[in-house]
Scaffold this motif. Sequence first.
Motif: not given
Length: 520
Positions: A148, A219, A145, A193, A215, A189, A74-76
């Motif tokens: 992520e 999202e 990160l 990323i 990305c 991003n 997952c994110a963060e």
Amino acid sequence: KQKKYDQPKSNHSKENINPSAENDNQSTGELQSQANTPYLVKRSEQVGRYIVASRDLKAGEAIIETQLFVVGPCAETEPVCLGCHSAFGPGSVAYRCENCNWRICSPDCHGLAPEGTHRKLECIPLRDKAVHQHFQTSTTVQVKLMYEAILTLRCMLLKTVDPAQYDRLLGMDPLNVVRQQIPKLWNRNQKEIVERIRIAWGFEEYSEQELHTICGIIEVNAFEVGQEPTKARALFPKAYLLMHDCTPNTGHTDALQTHQLTVRVLRDVNAGEPLTLTYAHILQGTLKRRQHLKEEKFFLCNCRRCSDPTELGTNCSALRCTKCARGHILPTDPLNQEAEWRCRQCSTGMSCEAVILLLEKISQQLESISGNDVDGLEAFLRVQGAVLHDNHYLLLSVKHSLCELYGKIEGYLIPQLTQEQLKRKEQLCRDLLEVVVQLEPGWSRLRGTLMYELHVPLLIEAGQLFQRGVIQRTELRRRLKEVQWLLKESERILALEPVGSPEYGIAEAAREALNNMGPV
């Protein structure tokens, strides 16, 4: 369980163009009629592709069953095993992947099989680029990160490992044009990323545009799958075509290890009706939902619920009028985030900004209360009940917590509950069910769990009243029939949840309770 849902589309004011159905053996961009599928893919200038029922559908019927494209952290997120995405508990042994040297939960992790995502995609590339060395100089935030970025890297690696799957992935809309107009998002991003993968990790073969597109696909289209402590994000074929609606007619589950996705209709659906799910939480108010959808899914919803100041009669956002004491203050135009709010009885007004500030203040007070503090939560309901409608989403959140706490924590276990507390649990469950039936009718997971919670005080109270001679056998039987119905409905709904999940455990408990009751 809260999900981060997929393709941002609203079913408000659609124009149907080129009705057809998707051929699952071809690219998602190719549309072809399929008589056997329960849905048709249609296209609209407003929302692009979406799906409608190809025939009348019955509540509980599966319309989509599909394996995932790709799954990742997952994110963060906190550091997780790259095999199964499970979080590491305090003091757990720090095993390392023998190839890439990233942390894993165990050498025997089922996700580390040769056909698993980690081994098939990033394990050897991470080893060859010696990416694990970055952990030595990274802060806690930077480590999150790094995890992520794994899902974006996995998607990009499909370009070489499985080009056909990668092409299907590109059939999902990244909304690049919309996202590029949000500098905070796009720049984040780019730094965290895109540059991390290309520059820091050395995957310069992937262009910035390709990585930004991935990305966006994640999202806009990712589902949150799994349950604590193994939550992850995943992309699925077909399911991303479901439109958003704040009163959805479908729900979904995913298998605990494989994450195979099953989408079912929650209620009877007529042929030609759009098939929808929600990307926001059902028990949130319109301001909160629309803000979440705009920030996370890049659109403002105009659905029937969002367009109605009363939210289909539930008043989930209504404030009590302090001037006339009888009316409720509601938005004059709920689709306008800056519209004035007015009392329906005396026309007392409030600016939307004042409403937002008031709700933020109340939310902060709620966050200061411990999650297991029954007395504190009850006091919050009493105090804020003078400011908010009984069905206001902040109060519903507290009621939901309380209906689960009564009977489950020390000091409030079922044998310890007084008659008043049992009655209180019953009332909380009924209050919530009244709203859920309006906003997510049918085979709703939330409805199933609430019905199970409700049966407990009803069963105990019926037995106590009969033993004391307060009610006769006829009334006992009537009450027990309601308990039996609640258990049957709860079991029927939650038995569709993944085996091993908490919800499936409730279905088993409901089944056992029914067997113990016997005939009524």
